[in-house]
Design an enzyme around this catalytic site. Structure first.
Site, PDB file in Angstrom:
ATOM      1  N   LYS A 126       0.839  -1.206   0.000  1.00 14.34           N
ATOM      2  CA  LYS A 126       0.000   0.000   0.000  1.00 14.34           C
ATOM      3  C   LYS A 126       0.871   1.252   0.000  1.00 14.34           C
ATOM      4  O   LYS A 126       0.419   2.338  -0.351  1.00 14.34           O
ATOM      5  CB  LYS A 126      -0.882   0.018   1.243  1.00 14.34           C
ATOM      6  CG  LYS A 126      -2.054  -0.945   1.160  1.00 14.34           C
ATOM      7  CD  LYS A 126      -2.857  -0.822   2.435  1.00 14.34           C
ATOM      8  CE  LYS A 126      -4.154  -1.577   2.344  1.00 14.34           C
ATOM      9  NZ  LYS A 126      -4.865  -1.486   3.631  1.00 14.34           N
ATOM     10  N   GLU A 127       2.101   1.096   0.477  1.00 12.07           N
ATOM     11  CA  GLU A 127       3.014   2.236   0.541  1.00 12.07           C
ATOM     12  C   GLU A 127       4.303   1.834  -0.173  1.00 12.07           C
ATOM     13  O   GLU A 127       5.227   1.339   0.460  1.00 12.07           O
ATOM     14  CB  GLU A 127       3.289   2.597   2.009  1.00 12.07           C
ATOM     15  CG  GLU A 127       2.014   2.823   2.796  1.00 12.07           C
ATOM     16  CD  GLU A 127       2.212   3.202   4.255  1.00 12.07           C
ATOM     17  OE1 GLU A 127       1.404   3.984   4.753  1.00 12.07           O
ATOM     18  OE2 GLU A 127       3.158   2.719   4.895  1.00 12.07           O
ATOM     19  N   ASP A 156       6.833  -0.994   9.906  1.00  7.10           N
ATOM     20  CA  ASP A 156       5.890  -1.864  10.605  1.00  7.10           C
ATOM     21  C   ASP A 156       5.420  -3.005   9.714  1.00  7.10           C
ATOM     22  O   ASP A 156       4.754  -3.918  10.177  1.00  7.10           O
ATOM     23  CB  ASP A 156       4.677  -1.049  11.082  1.00  7.10           C
ATOM     24  CG  ASP A 156       4.798  -0.668  12.540  1.00  7.10           C
ATOM     25  OD1 ASP A 156       5.734  -1.157  13.195  1.00  7.10           O
ATOM     26  OD2 ASP A 156       3.956   0.106  13.017  1.00  7.10           O
ATOM     27  N   LYS A 288       0.676   3.060  14.934  1.00  6.56           N
ATOM     28  CA  LYS A 288       1.722   4.039  14.649  1.00  6.56           C
ATOM     29  C   LYS A 288       2.329   4.628  15.930  1.00  6.56           C
ATOM     30  O   LYS A 288       3.541   4.877  15.987  1.00  6.56           O
ATOM     31  CB  LYS A 288       1.133   5.159  13.796  1.00  6.56           C
ATOM     32  CG  LYS A 288       2.172   6.124  13.319  1.00  6.56           C
ATOM     33  CD  LYS A 288       1.513   7.236  12.536  1.00  6.56           C
ATOM     34  CE  LYS A 288       2.464   8.373  12.334  1.00  6.56           C
ATOM     35  NZ  LYS A 288       1.761   9.585  11.903  1.00  6.56           N
ATOM     36  N   ASP A 312       5.045  10.849   7.942  1.00 10.67           N
ATOM     37  CA  ASP A 312       4.470   9.650   7.345  1.00 10.67           C
ATOM     38  C   ASP A 312       5.295   9.344   6.108  1.00 10.67           C
ATOM     39  O   ASP A 312       5.927  10.237   5.547  1.00 10.67           O
ATOM     40  CB  ASP A 312       3.015   9.915   6.938  1.00 10.67           C
ATOM     41  CG  ASP A 312       2.106  10.012   8.137  1.00 10.67           C
ATOM     42  OD1 ASP A 312       2.576   9.710   9.243  1.00 10.67           O
ATOM     43  OD2 ASP A 312       0.940  10.403   7.967  1.00 10.67           O
ATOM     44  N   ASP A 454      -2.154  11.092  16.875  1.00  4.79           N
ATOM     45  CA  ASP A 454      -1.624  12.448  16.711  1.00  4.79           C
ATOM     46  C   ASP A 454      -2.457  13.450  17.519  1.00  4.79           C
ATOM     47  O   ASP A 454      -1.934  14.166  18.375  1.00  4.79           O
ATOM     48  CB  ASP A 454      -1.558  12.844  15.222  1.00  4.79           C
ATOM     49  CG  ASP A 454      -2.798  12.473  14.436  1.00  4.79           C
ATOM     50  OD1 ASP A 454      -3.713  11.859  14.999  1.00  4.79           O
ATOM     51  OD2 ASP A 454      -2.860  12.816  13.241  1.00  4.79           O
TER      52      ASP A 454
END
Ligand SMILES: O=c1ccn([C@@H]2O[C@H](COP(=O)(O)OP(=O)(O)O[C@H]3O[C@H](CO)[C@@H](O)[C@H](O)[C@H]3O)[C@@H](O)[C@H]2O)c(=O)[nH]1
Ligand SMILES: [Mn+2]
Length: 740
Positions: A126-127, A156, A288, A312, A454
């Site tokens: 996905k990233e 992760d 996260k 990110d 956050d």
């Protein structure tokens, strides 16, 4: 004469040049207007409640009582939402930094404070690792003494592919960083640089080829799902990649820490360190926030910089001078004593022209932080934020000591980062068990207990007495990726809202704890986001009730000739009008505003509604939820449709059902209204308000009708959802026929 001159020069030197300034964000007239308008609007809301109470006390029938109750409750939620928005308009602040004046303080490289950058990634599919690499390169190339800069990548996803990409990146950085410095490149994300600099020379050609080759190797490995032996260079790299044994899975593996570049070995390169914290099924990894806390500890052991930047994986730097801006605050003793973080706005690249999914989040990422800056400072937005390490260890005047002296924010690291001693300790603090019986996540580091770590962390830091600063320079400091299809967009907000509900119902709720610790105005600002989830109620009521009544020819709003109608008109036009004006003044096109207001209703009928359901189920112990990472890749077809600003449905998700049902009911309602008015002209006065609401929703639903009936492409609404929504609309209409 001479003496006088020297004296004057000395006096000038003693008065340091300013590092930053602040002024009102908008003119005094605009602020005054906002306040007067707010007073009028508040009076109008109170009058509306008077009207509601009157109709509740003297209902004509059971149905009209039922309608009045629904409208009253909806308006209560909307009024609260309006009220909490006001705090952000009270004292909006604009700041300016003067990095040029830093010279007085920073005479040589060693005068700079060290900076640790944290980059989080969680899923190589996905990233894409190449994007993470680009982000890392853009900050490794910061205009900052390399000896003082360290970049930590938290994986992760526990993926050998990501490590491989970073091994390649470290090698490429050896060429890229000097290239940027030699040529004064401003865009230091290679991908963005090559995309926007088409003119070529031999030096650029050479580096571009190197970049393309690296990209090809990384993407090949990704496609094959493994790293081919031929690409592994040397014993050290092999040993790193050998850690991926048969039993290794993303959820179950030992800690892996690899130093990929070391500034003490190569003075032109910052440190680059790959970290994949230990995972196992038995311990909660806190998503996260857990990753960031692992990085806080690993970096403490290795470099322990007093300043930390969290990013990110998609948030790359667009300005190599950014750290200097931050130093303008961190090096000013007047503000630094209780300064926890400096937040930059989240900005996005690759948005469609009019930003169809309103992914820019103007209010969340720009207007609200500017407003909060006039109070205690903006919320933490998760990325593009520089922290003082000290603020993770208790309030400004109440230090919380970590359990190991090496993690102490003042601890000075004297051992080389690649020494056995340091690496072993780094692995210990990146272990699953390390946090058991410690204060990590509650009093130390990033806070656990909410999917919006956050928001939660920033808020709790402020409640400890820290303040924050919003830094919004003209040149955008960071760019990130926004979701490019509707399902991703609404799922992302659903996750946020679940996280916000976790905060709302925790013992740290801004409504109770917040008011005491950060004051009324600040906690109202934080409540602005908390109220999101409750919006599903008024939006559902206004999306269905007036229309169902309209189908049955029943009037629920005052007649046009009735003075109460003016009140309704003022409240609607006032709210939408102010929103529109703020958008236009910020330099946005009308169409962009239109998309933004549309998504407000769409999110209410999907994200907010489903988040509320999922949160309730979790509270009842029926199900759980996790951090579903937003995909940062789009297929070619999809991206073409995104460019054309066509809504992307495609998947059959229950999230689309309420909005499709609303679209159907409104079309039927509007059509029914037109027929009724055409049959007997006199009724228009009574039905006008409902016609306006239905007409407005129909206009908003245009992309839905297209996706239901006219489109053939892969992004259309799946027929299953369309039929389900027809069926539900029919059910609602039958119920309404019975009710009215
Ligand atoms: O278990 C996890 C889950 C996520 N991430 C990382 O968290 C970041 C944000 O994830 P993303 O899927 O992009 O979520 P968004 O909703 O786009 O993120 C926004 O909202 C999050 C809070 O919900 C904040 O953490 C982010 O900074 C903010 O940009 C990414 O870099 C992920 O790799 C992890 O490191 N570990
Ligand atoms: Mn994101």
């Amino acid at each position: 004469m001479m003496e006088e001159h020297t004296a004057r020069a000395a006096a000038a030197a003693a008065v340091p040049l300013p590092l930053h300034s602040e002024s009102p964000h908008i003119s005094r007239h605009a602020t005054a207007f906002n306040r007067v308008f707010a007073a009028f609007y508040a009076a109008a809301i109170l009058t509306l409640f008077f009207y509601h109470l009157a109709s509740l006390l003297y209902p004509a029938s059971f149905t009209s009582f039922f309608v009045s109750v629904l409208l009253f409750l909806s308006d209560v939620v909307l009024a609260l939402f309006w009220a909490v928005t006001q705090t952000n308009r009270m004292i909006p602040l604009r700041r300016r930094e003067f990095p040029g004046n830093l010279e007085q303080l920073l005479k040589q490289d060693s005068d700079f404070p060290a900076l640790d950058v944290f980059i989080c990634t969680a899923d190589p599919y996905k990233e894409p690792p190449m994007n993470v690499v680009n982000t890392a390169l853009s900050v490794m190339a910061y205009e900052y003494p390399t000896q003082k800069l360290s970049v930590y990548v938290s994986d992760d996803g526990g993926s050998a592919l990501t490590l491989f990409a970073f091994i390649e990146a470290a090698r490429f950085a050896g060429e890229w960083l000097p290239f940027c410095r030699r040529n004064g490149v401003v865009e230091r994300n290679p991908d963005a640089f090559f995309a926007s600099n088409k003119d070529s020379n031999s030096e650029k050609e050479k580096i571009k080829i190197m970049y393309e080759q690296m990209k090809m190797r990384v993407e090949n490995a990704l496609a094959k799902g493994k790293v081919e032996d031929e690409f592994i260079d040397g014993e050290e790299e092999r040993m790193g990649l050998d850690k991926w044994t048969k039993s290794f899975t993303p959820r179950n593996h030992p800690p892996i820490i690899q130093v990929l570049s070391e500034s003490s070995k190569n003075k032109d390169m910052p440190n680059l360190i790959y970290v994949s914290r230990e995972k196992n099924a038995a311990s909660h990894h806190h998503f996260k926030a857990g990753a960031l806390n692992a990085l806080l500890r690993v970096s403490a052991v290795m470099t322990n910089a007093p300043i930390i930047l969290t990013l990110d994986c998609d948030t790359y730097s667009n300005d190599p001078q950014t750290p200097s801006r931050v130093l303008c605050y961190f090096l000013d003793p007047k503000v630094a004593t209780n300064l926890s973080y400096i937040q930059f706005p989240q900005r996005f690249h690759g948005l469609s022209k009019n930003d169809i999914y309103a992914s820019e989040y103007k209010r969340l990422y720009l207007f609200n932080p500017v407003g909060m800056d006039g109070l205690l400072g903006p919320a933490y937005l998760g990325t593009g934020c520089f922290f003082a390490r000290r603020s993770f260890f208790g309030g400004p005047s109440s230090f919380e000591a970590p359990e190991l002296s090496n993690l102490h924010p003042n601890h000075v690291v004297e051992t080389p980062i690649k020494s056995r001693e340091v690496l072993d300790l780094a692995c210990v603090v990146a272990g699953c068990e390390y946090e058991t019986h410690t204060k990590w996540g509650s009093k130390l580091g990033f806070r656990y207990g909410s999917l919006v770590e956050d928001y939660f962390t920033g808020y709790l830091l402020q409640s400890e007495g820290w303040r924050s600063i919003f830094c919004n320079p003209d040149r955008v400091a960071f760019y990130g990726d926004a979701p490019m299809n509707l399902l991703d967009a609404v799922n992302q907000v659903k996750r946020w809202v679940i996280g916000l509900l976790e905060v709302t119902f925790s013992k740290y709720s801004p409504v109770t704890f917040g008011v005491r610790s950060i004051g009324l105005l600040m906690s109202l600002s934080y409540c602005h986001n908390l109220l999101w989830s409750f919006l599903f109620f008024p939006v559902s009521v206004y999306a269905f009730l007036p229309q169902l009544a309209l189908i049955n020819g029943v009037s629920i709003f005052p007649k046009v000739s009735n003075p109460w109608f003016v009140l309704y008109a003022f409240l609607c036009l006032g709210a939408y009008g102010q929103d529109l004006v703020e958008f236009l003044l910020d330099g946005n096109a009308l169409k962009k505003w239109w998309n933004d207001q549309r998504i407000w209703s769409i999110r209410s009928l999907s994200s907010y509604l489903f988040a509320s359901i999922e949160f309730s189920l979790k509270s009842l112990g029926v199900s759980g939820f996790g951090f579903n990472v937003t995909s940062k890749v789009v297929g070619q077809e999809q991206s073409k449709r995104y460019e054309q600003e066509l809504f992307e449905f495609g998947a059959s998700s229950p999230m689309f059902v309420p909005m499709a049902t609303a679209a159907t009911v409104n079309l039927v309602g509007f059509g029914g209204g037109v027929i009724r008015i055409w049959r007997s002209r006199g009724v228009w006065e009574e039905l006008f308000g409902q016609m306006v609401v239905a007409g407005f929703v129909v206009a908003n639903c245009w992309p839905l009708y297209e996706a239901m009936a006219f489109r053939k492409d892969g992004g259309k609404l799946p027929p299953k959802i369309t039929f389900l929504s027809f069926f539900l609309a029919l059910l609602l209409c039958s119920f309404a026929a019975f009710l009215f």
